[in-house]
Design a protein around this motif. Structure first.
Motif, PDB file in Angstrom:
ATOM      1  N   UNK A 102      52.631  70.194 -58.577  1.00  0.00           N
ATOM      2  CA  UNK A 102      52.839  69.063 -57.666  1.00  0.00           C
ATOM      3  C   UNK A 102      52.011  69.235 -56.394  1.00  0.00           C
ATOM      4  N   UNK A 103      51.563  68.127 -55.836  1.00  0.00           N
ATOM      5  CA  UNK A 103      50.782  68.199 -54.598  1.00  0.00           C
ATOM      6  C   UNK A 103      51.519  67.623 -53.388  1.00  0.00           C
ATOM      7  N   UNK A 104      52.502  66.734 -53.620  1.00  0.00           N
ATOM      8  CA  UNK A 104      53.176  66.046 -52.525  1.00  0.00           C
ATOM      9  C   UNK A 104      54.640  66.487 -52.423  1.00  0.00           C
ATOM     10  N   UNK A 105      55.011  66.922 -51.235  1.00  0.00           N
ATOM     11  CA  UNK A 105      56.354  67.438 -50.965  1.00  0.00           C
ATOM     12  C   UNK A 105      56.857  66.885 -49.635  1.00  0.00           C
ATOM     13  N   UNK A 106      58.165  67.053 -49.421  1.00  0.00           N
ATOM     14  CA  UNK A 106      58.743  66.772 -48.115  1.00  0.00           C
ATOM     15  C   UNK A 106      59.593  67.974 -47.723  1.00  0.00           C
ATOM     16  N   UNK A 107      59.377  68.477 -46.523  1.00  0.00           N
ATOM     17  CA  UNK A 107      60.222  69.518 -45.947  1.00  0.00           C
ATOM     18  C   UNK A 107      61.253  68.792 -45.086  1.00  0.00           C
ATOM     19  N   UNK A 108      62.524  69.068 -45.336  1.00  0.00           N
ATOM     20  CA  UNK A 108      63.595  68.403 -44.599  1.00  0.00           C
ATOM     21  C   UNK A 108      64.254  69.424 -43.676  1.00  0.00           C
ATOM     22  N   UNK A 128      62.580  72.359 -48.943  1.00  0.00           N
ATOM     23  CA  UNK A 128      61.459  71.559 -49.423  1.00  0.00           C
ATOM     24  C   UNK A 128      61.790  70.980 -50.793  1.00  0.00           C
ATOM     25  N   UNK A 129      61.431  69.705 -50.983  1.00  0.00           N
ATOM     26  CA  UNK A 129      61.605  69.031 -52.275  1.00  0.00           C
ATOM     27  C   UNK A 129      60.302  68.345 -52.642  1.00  0.00           C
ATOM     28  N   UNK A 130      59.979  68.361 -53.939  1.00  0.00           N
ATOM     29  CA  UNK A 130      58.762  67.671 -54.359  1.00  0.00           C
ATOM     30  C   UNK A 130      59.012  66.170 -54.393  1.00  0.00           C
ATOM     31  N   UNK A 131      57.932  65.410 -54.464  1.00  0.00           N
ATOM     32  CA  UNK A 131      57.992  63.955 -54.367  1.00  0.00           C
ATOM     33  C   UNK A 131      58.795  63.346 -55.519  1.00  0.00           C
ATOM     34  N   UNK A 132      58.670  63.933 -56.713  1.00  0.00           N
ATOM     35  CA  UNK A 132      59.440  63.426 -57.855  1.00  0.00           C
ATOM     36  C   UNK A 132      60.941  63.562 -57.608  1.00  0.00           C
ATOM     37  N   UNK A 133      61.355  64.687 -57.064  1.00  0.00           N
ATOM     38  CA  UNK A 133      62.775  64.891 -56.751  1.00  0.00           C
ATOM     39  C   UNK A 133      63.227  63.906 -55.682  1.00  0.00           C
TER      40      UNK A 133
END
Length: 190
Positions: free
Chosen positions: A110-116, A172-177
């Motif tokens: 995966x290339x796109x993630x979000x850190x919350x 951190x979660x990937x964009x699909x999640x």
């Protein structure tokens, strides 16, 4: 959704990663129902939980953290967002489709993630992260969320290994999640 209740997404930091802090999702659902959360659902094994509650985010977060410590003997940070906040995160990605496609073409996995984060990082943390980034990867901070775009691999990126420099807890979660959690939250509204 019952009147007066909010749909929340709780993201448990460090659950079922590398054989540590193991919690079975069925047991987690039961524990959270036991503290009064309703319509509890989990998604994959990494500690993503959706539920409804009438209480505010801070109260629910503290209850969940206490219950996990009590039932499972694990001290961890729970990062929460409402269903609406999750939808906002997904619908406001700062990276263009072209930039994402370019990164995906060269990235392993995966290339796109979000850190919350539980709260917005201090300016000193933002400066430390900027200094640690080697420029191959990109990030965008929006309040208490950090969008991450990796060009090679999340596993060996300086950006991902330096997120702790923000000075606050992070999960951190990937964009699909992220998209799946938004979809599940929408289903709960019906």
């Amino acid at each position: 959704m019952e009147s007066g209740k909010t749909i929340y997404v709780a993201l448990l930091r460090g659950i079922n990663v590398g054989g540590k802090n193991k919690i079975k999702m069925a047991e987690l659902r039961t524990a959270l129902e036991n503290i009064g959360l309703s319509r509890v659902k989990t998604y994959i094994q990494s500690g993503n939980v959706l539920f409804e509650s009438q209480e505010d985010e801070a109260s629910v977060r503290q209850q969940i953290e206490r219950e996990i410590a009590s039932v499972f003997g694990i001290t961890l940070t729970v990062i929460m967002r409402t269903a609406e906040e999750m939808e906002h995160i997904v619908s406001h990605c700062p990276f263009s489709a072209e930039l994402i496609a370019d990164a995906a073409a060269s990235c392993v996995g995966e290339s796109l993630y979000v850190a919350l984060l539980p709260e917005s990082p201090p300016s000193s943390g933002i400066e430390k992260l900027a200094a640690a980034n080697n420029g191959n990867d990109e990030y965008h901070i929006s309040g208490r969320d950090v969008y991450l775009l990796f060009r090679h691999s999340v596993r060996d990126a300086k950006l991902s290994t330096n997120l702790q420099k923000l000075g606050v807890q992070v999960t951190v979660r990937n964009w699909n999640t992220m998209n799946k959690l938004v979809e599940m939250a929408k289903e709960m509204r019906q």
